[in-house]
Enzyme design. Structure first.
Site: not given
Length: 447
Positions: A96, A150, A172-173, A203, A270, A290
């Site tokens: 990531r 994801n 998706c939350d 998103h 998003y 992040r």
């Protein structure tokens, strides 16, 4: 509802820092979704063991009747389960970090699900989720796979094409989190107090109608608030003071700038990565993204808490936080198990739900969920602005899946070049070459 009918679930991604919060959430909702067995599955035994040992202690001390197993063996994990709850991260936070930092080298948004970073992550995730579907179908063919791994949009498109008849639902939350903020803005307590209408891609979407149970239009009040504050609410501010994490607050605040381009709808947060990429890049530290924040906070905190729980052989209740946002997983599982026809946002094949949009696109829309699966609710025709943005983005997602299936360098280059976050084909190629170099252990060979 037959409350005696208990379920067996496997959490795929047992070593995730989100798993303890999901366990606490599951235990908190046993009255409506009773469990007989909880299993963890992960391909990283050492990482999973830390989380699993703590969760096993919590389960056995509070609900000894629930059987528990943590394993890296697919047959053990997927045999005799009713639901697979999947939140895997192929490549973990190390990859990531690269997803975020490589685009930033070229002045492009570095984000885990959007732009080139999301494309790179999607190329890694497809095989991982595909394996889970195949394990489930081999060992528990009647089970449902609830996927919140994801990037859900790319995963959903891949499963549509590679496993079109599988019992997999992609969820998706993020819309749930935004709707929770809407509740605070409006002065309501439960999501069931409001009825929302929404369309888009994962998103990548918009609310176009919000009402209370009596049918009163709540959009004017929401728009007035979002125009001035975005989705930022007092509970977010208080939480940031407590946990020292302002990044989500900045995201919620930026919603007011996205809202301005189309005041007829309310945007998913998003969209900032596509509509305000220059602002996002300007306010992102390319050396500390992040991923670094999460590794330095959540990763350390959750693993430390889990080790301490095991060492002390006790769980007081405040060492780990219950992931109430994840209650939507229980909502979905309950609807499938007990035929409740709950209204939920899910990622499903369009097939005419949005009339003036690609029928094969995987769109995110409200659905009524029963034991037969989701029944999408008709949206109709959408405006040119949203349609244009969605067509560009869905083409990106389809090209990524083409690239994965065909091993095509050209298609992946096209996907990155087509992303609204990338300024030129030249920059797209530079980013792709760097991403391919670090992802050779995860991606198919590209030709």
């Amino acid at each position: 509802m037959n409350t005696l009918e208990k379920s067996s679930v496997v959490i795929a991604g047992g070593g995730s820092t989100y798993t303890p919060g999901i366990i606490l959430m599951l235990l908190d909702h046993l009255d409506r979704f009773p469990l007989r067995k909880i299993k963890f599955y992960d391909n990283d035994e050492e990482r999973q063991k830390v989380i699993a040992d703590a969760c096993e202690l919590i389960i056995h001390k509070n609900h000894p009747e629930i059987e528990f197993l943590a394993t890296c063996n697919p047959e053990e994990a997927f045999t005799d389960v009713d639901f697979v709850m999947a939140h895997i991260r192929v490549g973990k936070y190390k990859m990531r970090e690269l997803d975020e930092k490589i685009p930033m080298k070229y002045g492009v948004v570095g984000q885990e699900t959007c732009g080139p970073g999301g494309i790179a992550y999607g190329m890694r995730s497809i095989q991982g989720v595909l394996d889970l579907v195949d394990y489930m179908e081999k060992y528990s063919p009647n089970a449902w796979l609830l996927n919140y791994s994801n990037p859900a949009a790319i995963v959903a498109e891949a499963m549509r094409r590679l496993r079109p008849h599988s019992k997999i639902l992609n969820i998706c939350d993020m819309p749930i989190s935004i709707e929770n903020n809407m509740l605070e803005i409006l002065g309501f307590e439960k999501r069931s107090d409001i009825v929302t209408k929404y369309y888009g891609l994962n998103h990548f979407g918009w609310w176009y109608d919000v009402r209370d149970k009596e049918g009163n239009d709540l959009m004017p009040k929401l728009k007035e608030y979002v125009k001035e504050n975005g989705y930022l609410v007092q509970s977010d501010i208080d939480s940031a003071k407590q946990h020292g994490d302002n990044s989500w607050n900045e995201t919620y605040k930026m919603a007011k700038d996205i809202y301005a381009i189309d005041p007829d709808t309310l945007p998913n947060t998003y969209l900032k990565y596509y509509l305000l990429p220059d602002t996002v890049v300007e306010h992102t530290d390319p050396n500390y993204t992040r991923a670094n924040q999460v590794m330095d906070t959540r990763e350390k905190e959750v693993f430390t808490a889990c080790r301490q729980i095991v060492e002390k052989n006790e769980f007081r209740g405040d060492e780990l936080s219950l992931d109430e946002h994840a209650s939507y997983i229980v909502d979905l599982a309950t609807a499938l198990k007990f035929n409740t026809y709950a209204r939920m946002l899910l990622i499903v094949e369009n097939n005419g739900i949005i009339e003036n949009f690609d029928k094969t696109a995987m769109v995110e829309v409200p659905c009524l969920v029963s034991s037969a699966g989701p029944e999408p609710l008709f949206v109709g025709t959408i405006p040119t602005f949203q349609k244009g943005m969605m067509e560009e983005q869905v083409a990106v997602e389809k090209l990524v899946v083409d690239a994965w299936m065909e091993g095509s360098y050209q298609k992946l280059w096209q996907a990155i070049a087509l992303s609204k976050t990338v300024p030129s084909v030249t920059v797209a190629k530079q980013i792709l070459d760097d991403l391919y170099e670090v992802n050779k252990a995860y991606w198919p060979e590209l030709k």
